[in-house]
Design a protein around this motif. Structure first.
Motif, PDB file in Angstrom:
ATOM      1  N   SER A  78      19.285  10.078  16.098  1.00 14.01           N
ATOM      2  CA  SER A  78      18.345  11.079  15.597  1.00 14.01           C
ATOM      3  C   SER A  78      18.002  10.817  14.147  1.00 14.01           C
ATOM      4  N   ARG A  79      19.030  10.431  13.365  1.00 13.02           N
ATOM      5  CA  ARG A  79      18.782  10.157  11.952  1.00 13.02           C
ATOM      6  C   ARG A  79      17.868   8.942  11.795  1.00 13.02           C
ATOM      7  N   VAL A  80      18.115   7.906  12.611  1.00 13.81           N
ATOM      8  CA  VAL A  80      17.271   6.712  12.562  1.00 13.81           C
ATOM      9  C   VAL A  80      15.838   7.067  12.926  1.00 13.81           C
ATOM     10  N   PHE A  81      15.690   7.890  14.000  1.00 14.53           N
ATOM     11  CA  PHE A  81      14.351   8.287  14.431  1.00 14.53           C
ATOM     12  C   PHE A  81      13.655   9.102  13.348  1.00 14.53           C
ATOM     13  N   ALA A  82      14.424  10.009  12.702  1.00 18.23           N
ATOM     14  CA  ALA A  82      13.844  10.843  11.648  1.00 18.23           C
ATOM     15  C   ALA A  82      13.385   9.992  10.476  1.00 18.23           C
ATOM     16  N   ALA A  83      14.205   8.970  10.103  1.00 16.92           N
ATOM     17  CA  ALA A  83      13.833   8.082   8.995  1.00 16.92           C
ATOM     18  C   ALA A  83      12.583   7.293   9.342  1.00 16.92           C
ATOM     19  N   ALA A  84      12.516   6.787  10.579  1.00 15.03           N
ATOM     20  CA  ALA A  84      11.343   6.020  11.015  1.00 15.03           C
ATOM     21  C   ALA A  84      10.109   6.908  11.036  1.00 15.03           C
ATOM     22  N   SER A  85      10.295   8.144  11.495  1.00 14.08           N
ATOM     23  CA  SER A  85       9.173   9.074  11.549  1.00 14.08           C
ATOM     24  C   SER A  85       8.663   9.398  10.152  1.00 14.08           C
ATOM     25  N   ASN A  86       9.597   9.584   9.210  1.00 20.47           N
ATOM     26  CA  ASN A  86       9.207   9.878   7.833  1.00 20.47           C
ATOM     27  C   ASN A  86       8.449   8.701   7.234  1.00 20.47           C
ATOM     28  N   THR A  87       8.944   7.470   7.483  1.00 23.43           N
ATOM     29  CA  THR A  87       8.258   6.280   6.977  1.00 23.43           C
ATOM     30  C   THR A  87       6.866   6.163   7.572  1.00 23.43           C
ATOM     31  N   SER A  88       6.751   6.430   8.868  1.00 19.92           N
ATOM     32  CA  SER A  88       5.452   6.380   9.526  1.00 19.92           C
ATOM     33  C   SER A  88       4.480   7.361   8.893  1.00 19.92           C
ATOM     34  N   ASN A  89       4.971   8.558   8.573  1.00 17.26           N
ATOM     35  CA  ASN A  89       4.120   9.559   7.919  1.00 17.26           C
ATOM     36  C   ASN A  89       3.643   9.070   6.559  1.00 17.26           C
ATOM     37  N   LEU A  90       4.546   8.410   5.815  1.00 12.03           N
ATOM     38  CA  LEU A  90       4.170   7.886   4.496  1.00 12.03           C
ATOM     39  C   LEU A  90       3.118   6.798   4.628  1.00 12.03           C
ATOM     40  N   VAL A  91       3.287   5.936   5.631  1.00  6.93           N
ATOM     41  CA  VAL A  91       2.321   4.853   5.847  1.00  6.93           C
ATOM     42  C   VAL A  91       0.933   5.431   6.107  1.00  6.93           C
ATOM     43  N   GLU A  92       0.865   6.483   6.932  1.00 10.58           N
ATOM     44  CA  GLU A  92      -0.426   7.037   7.322  1.00 10.58           C
ATOM     45  C   GLU A  92      -1.078   7.866   6.222  1.00 10.58           C
ATOM     46  N   GLU A  93      -0.401   8.038   5.100  1.00 14.75           N
ATOM     47  CA  GLU A  93      -1.036   8.726   3.977  1.00 14.75           C
ATOM     48  C   GLU A  93      -2.086   7.851   3.298  1.00 14.75           C
ATOM     49  N   PHE A  94      -2.100   6.579   3.648  1.00 13.84           N
ATOM     50  CA  PHE A  94      -3.145   5.673   3.144  1.00 13.84           C
ATOM     51  C   PHE A  94      -4.047   5.294   4.308  1.00 13.84           C
ATOM     52  N   ASP A  95      -5.344   5.399   4.102  1.00 20.06           N
ATOM     53  CA  ASP A  95      -6.305   5.088   5.159  1.00 20.06           C
ATOM     54  C   ASP A  95      -7.075   3.820   4.796  1.00 20.06           C
ATOM     55  N   PRO A  96      -6.777   2.696   5.468  1.00 22.85           N
ATOM     56  CA  PRO A  96      -7.442   1.421   5.138  1.00 22.85           C
ATOM     57  C   PRO A  96      -8.906   1.377   5.574  1.00 22.85           C
ATOM     58  N   GLU A  97      -9.346   2.329   6.398  1.00 20.57           N
ATOM     59  CA  GLU A  97     -10.721   2.336   6.877  1.00 20.57           C
ATOM     60  C   GLU A  97     -11.697   2.883   5.839  1.00 20.57           C
ATOM     61  N   ILE A  98     -11.177   3.576   4.842  1.00 20.73           N
ATOM     62  CA  ILE A  98     -12.044   4.135   3.804  1.00 20.73           C
ATOM     63  C   ILE A  98     -12.364   3.038   2.791  1.00 20.73           C
ATOM     64  N   PRO A  99     -13.627   2.774   2.508  1.00 25.03           N
ATOM     65  CA  PRO A  99     -13.971   1.713   1.555  1.00 25.03           C
ATOM     66  C   PRO A  99     -13.488   2.037   0.152  1.00 25.03           C
ATOM     67  N   VAL A 100     -13.365   0.985  -0.653  1.00 21.92           N
ATOM     68  CA  VAL A 100     -12.770   1.123  -1.979  1.00 21.92           C
ATOM     69  C   VAL A 100     -13.520   2.145  -2.840  1.00 21.92           C
ATOM     70  N   GLU A 101     -14.823   2.293  -2.587  1.00 21.09           N
ATOM     71  CA  GLU A 101     -15.607   3.235  -3.395  1.00 21.09           C
ATOM     72  C   GLU A 101     -15.158   4.683  -3.205  1.00 21.09           C
ATOM     73  N   ARG A 102     -14.578   4.984  -2.028  1.00 20.60           N
ATOM     74  CA  ARG A 102     -14.152   6.363  -1.752  1.00 20.60           C
ATOM     75  C   ARG A 102     -12.652   6.493  -1.516  1.00 20.60           C
ATOM     76  N   ALA A 103     -11.949   5.379  -1.533  1.00 16.85           N
ATOM     77  CA  ALA A 103     -10.533   5.374  -1.140  1.00 16.85           C
ATOM     78  C   ALA A 103      -9.617   5.947  -2.220  1.00 16.85           C
ATOM     79  N   LEU A 104      -8.532   6.541  -1.747  1.00 16.81           N
ATOM     80  CA  LEU A 104      -7.414   6.920  -2.600  1.00 16.81           C
ATOM     81  C   LEU A 104      -6.356   5.828  -2.501  1.00 16.81           C
TER      82      LEU A 104
END
Length: 440
Positions: A58-84
């Motif tokens: 469960s701890r491993v799954f929770a850590a992986a889930s947290n990392t996945s959430n952090l990864v998805e905080e960046f959206d590579p589909e948004i062009p540099v002009e509008r990207a965070l």
């Protein structure tokens, strides 16, 4: 007078009584707090020592889930002009760092050294990538090999540094391995059942050479036979550099150079902070590197993006500024700065080429290894070499200050995400590649 004395001494007695009571109460409170803290520690230690496979999973799954959430905080589909930009947690979170090692560093080709380190038979060098200890050598038949630098007996590190060896001898219990990785001697193992020397050799790593660079790949390709460890350099270059190979060759990156020296810097910042600084399209140069700026024509600055490589190019200052009164000119007429994902930089300017290898040492620390190469015709010009290295060091120390200040800012609660300038397309490209590797 007696009344006055009584008036004076009475508060003293009251204060003494009150103080004594306070001290007793404070003592009881301190004991209670101490017992509470010790109790929490015992509970925490009990939890740590409990090997419950379900809660561990469960701890491993929770850590992986947290990392996945952090990864998805960046959206590579948004062009540099509008990207965070990615969130600061990409640069501070320990679990995110662990995920990077597995998915970014262990899966692809990594530069770990240069060919002159293994020029002759029996030459070797060692290093560490994340948690992987490795040794690279040229065996007695002239073949380049690489192994995990770990004894098969009880996991001792076998070799250290670099130099020349006829075999790898374990300093712990004397097990001995040939330079092709086979175990040739295991001390005091007589009488041990089901033990075979040919099953206890060193674990191999894939290795290749392109130009002056030695590359490793930690994750083994199952289609490759174990004895076929040295990979074809041109094939690896295509996988490693993609369609940028031709441009880099045109820039003289794979030319013949003389190795001059190595410099190492340990920096208190996440490895990506150093990469981001390199990839800002020269944005920081006028403000942080005024000496370097005098030798560059920033009006000619250009960027070209490839699959896993970005190349920044800039004209030199020429006779206007790049060449000083005494004729000294380190940068020449054209500078090429190539970033090879995820952590390798190639700087080609004038008669020089230097490389920067960024090695993560944790979420908040990295080591940057600088190797300097020079056109062979100048390898004996000690004055030119000394002055060039001094100028290079000044620039590096300026960058160290910048990167450590950025890391401190990333740790601040005041910052989460930022924005890109248009010149920072190489940085955005880098972040998109990271997202591609890290997404689950």
């Amino acid at each position: 007078m007696m009344t006055m004395l009584a008036t004076i001494t009475s508060p003293s007695s009251t204060l003494k009584s009150t103080t004594t009571g306070y001290l007793k109460l404070h003592h009881k409170f301190s004991v209670s707090v101490s017992q509470f803290v010790r109790g929490r520690r015992r509970i925490h230690q009990t939890l740590l020592c409990t090997r419950d496979p379900i809660s561990s999973s469960s701890r491993v799954f929770a850590a992986a889930s947290n990392t996945s959430n952090l990864v998805e905080e960046f959206d590579p589909e948004i062009p540099v002009e509008r990207a965070l930009t990615p969130p600061s947690s990409w640069y501070t979170d320990y679990q995110f760092h662990r995920c990077e090692l597995d998915r970014v560093f262990y899966g692809g080709w990594q530069v770990v050294g240069y060919s002159d380190q293994i020029k002759a038979n029996r030459d070797f060098f060692t290093g560490r990538l994340g948690e992987v200890e490795f040794v690279v050598c040229r065996d007695d038949e002239g073949k380049i090999r690489a192994f995990h630098n770990v004894c098969s007996h009880h996991a001792s590190i076998l070799a250290s540094g670099s130099g020349r060896k006829s075999c790898f001898f374990c300093p712990y219990h004397g097990w001995t391995y040939s330079l092709n990785g086979s175990l040739v001697k295991a001390t005091r193992m007589t009488g041990i059942e089901n033990f075979a020397l040919n099953e206890m050799g060193l674990k191999p790593l894939r290795v290749a050479v392109w130009g002056p660079f030695v590359l490793l790949k930690v994750t083994q390709d199952k289609s490759k036979k174990e004895e076929d460890i040295e990979s074809d350099g041109s094939v690896v270059a295509s996988e490693w550099l993609g369609s940028s190979v031709g441009r880099l060759s045109e820039g003289g990156v794979d030319s013949t150079f003389s190795f001059i020296c190595r410099r190492e810097y340990t920096i208190d910042c996440n490895w990506k902070v150093f990469c981001d600084n390199y990839l800002d399209g020269g944005y920081h140069v006028p403000y942080a590197h005024k000496g370097l700026m005098s030798g560059l024509d920033l009006e000619t600055y250009s960027t070209t993006l490839f699959e896993r490589v970005s190349i920044q190019e800039c004209g030199g200052g020429g006779s206007k500024a790049g060449e000083e009164e005494d004729g000294f000119d380190r940068l020449g007429s054209q500078a090429l700065y190539a970033f090879v994902y995820p952590n390798f930089m190639i700087n080609r300017y004038g008669p020089w080429m230097d490389t920067n290898l960024v090695i993560p040492l944790g979420p908040r620390k990295c080591k940057v290894v600088f190797d300097y190469f020079l056109d062979p015709s100048l390898k004996d010009d000690e004055a030119f070499i000394r002055r060039s290295l001094e100028e290079s060091k000044r620039v590096q120390m300026e960058d160290v200050v910048l990167c450590e200040n950025v890391q401190r800012g990333l740790e601040s609660p005041a910052y989460d995400k930022g924005r890109y300038a248009l010149v920072e397309k190489p940085m955005h490209h880098f972040h998109c590649l990271l997202h591609q590797n890290l997404k689950i």
